[in-house]
Design an enzyme around this catalytic site. Sequence first.
Site, short mmCIF file in Angstrom:
data_model
loop_
_atom_site.label_atom_id
_atom_site.label_comp_id
_atom_site.label_asym_id
_atom_site.label_seq_id
_atom_site.Cartn_x
_atom_site.Cartn_y
_atom_site.Cartn_z
CG ASN A 11 -1.90 1.33 1.22
OD1 ASN A 11 -1.66 2.12 0.58
ND2 ASN A 11 -2.65 1.11 2.03
NE ARG A 92 -5.69 2.51 -0.46
CZ ARG A 92 -5.67 3.36 0.00
NH1 ARG A 92 -4.45 3.93 0.46
NH2 ARG A 92 -6.76 4.20 0.23
CG HIS A 181 -12.47 4.87 2.31
ND1 HIS A 181 -13.02 5.98 3.03
CD2 HIS A 181 -11.09 5.11 2.58
CE1 HIS A 181 -11.96 6.77 3.33
NE2 HIS A 181 -10.85 6.25 3.37
NE ARG A 242 -8.40 13.82 2.63
CZ ARG A 242 -8.64 12.43 2.58
NH1 ARG A 242 -9.49 11.87 2.52
NH2 ARG A 242 -7.35 11.85 2.40
CD GLU A 386 -9.07 -0.52 3.75
OE1 GLU A 386 -9.11 0.28 2.74
OE2 GLU A 386 -8.59 0.07 4.74
#
Length: 411
Positions: A11, A92, A181, A242, A386
């Site tokens: 990742n 990923r 996601h 964010r 994940e």
Amino acid sequence: MSSSSQVLVLNCGSSSLKFAVIDPHSGCLSLSGIGESLGQREASVSWKCGGERQSAILPANARHTEVIRFLVDEVLSQHDKLRDQLVAIGHRVVHGGEKFSHSVLVDDAVLNAIQECVALAPLHNPAHLQGIEAASAAFPDLPQVAVFDTAFHQSMPRQAYIYALPYTLYRDHGIRRYGMHGTSHRFVTERAAELLNLPVNEVNIISAHLGNGASITAVHNGRSVDTSMGLTPLEGLVMGTRSGDVDPGLLMHLGSRMDYCLKEINDLLNKKSGLLGISELSNDCRTLEQAATDGHDGAQLALDIFCYRLAKYIGAYHAVLPQVDALVFTGGIGENSSLVRQKVIQQLRGLGYAVDDEKNIRARFGEEGPINTDQSAVTLVIPTNEEWVIARDAAELVPPDTPNHDPSSRE
């Protein structure tokens, strides 16, 4: 696929590289680690194998290639059996645009498609390409598999992903909502179906992945039909740094009235807003919860806005789905913050939600399962995984002629 097969999962972030060696059948972790501060003087790598934690300093300004070289030469060289069991490398990839609705073996066409999506994920996709290139050089005999964050959301209907802009912007430039996601939302969808004793293609859930990045997805019959992130990961919920949803007119106001340039606006919305911007203290939910307990008004306001925005999205997704079998919390905040779950569920009491305080507290310590009262709507806490999804997908795509491949045991 041999029962002893392992998959290396990579990742690659803009300044980090997480890696793990995983049994794709069981999800058991044999090795995990991370390279951090890449591209900076203090670049380092740390890893854990067999319960032993180790770390090392990397050369100044080391990048993803150096981490993978260190992984091969210094880490896996100490575990020959583990390296010999590798059957694939799973990557990923944040953004695959409209081209990918499932994971794929990497070839030149796939690399070109990831490159074409760089404008949609400028911090992530270039790093993914570096990681794939470095892994291909280090493991030339192993298949490389790309697993896209956006893939799970390719099932959204047009009314969910088309912006109310001139249609030519979508047709000619691909400007639409993509969502992120997806690997996490897919995992918790499958796990929720198991816990609810339903076939995956019949389960309807609202999945809230809450962390420094946060998104929520409406899942109908096991497929994503709406999600909060959009063209980029900026849209939707309040996040660590964010802003999530804001009035688009704000951007023009910042530019024309306050002389912000595009870079300053981008930094403001992505790096200085959210929990950090509201609280003027931290983007870490744990820090904010403690500060709020101690009377810090900004921390309390940040948590209140975070939970309020999330509850509004959950309410909206009740209108999207014909029924909701469960509301699911996952991600670092979703799994560990009993306070956030309690505040959100309290806001949703008009929809039949209520929290069992004892179950909610227990879920802070990794306990999977329901946190609702016996008479209220089902609410689940499911730790996401994940990496296991990436490992499974990679193993399923292994060609028959790959080293260590055992066709007699392939599922």
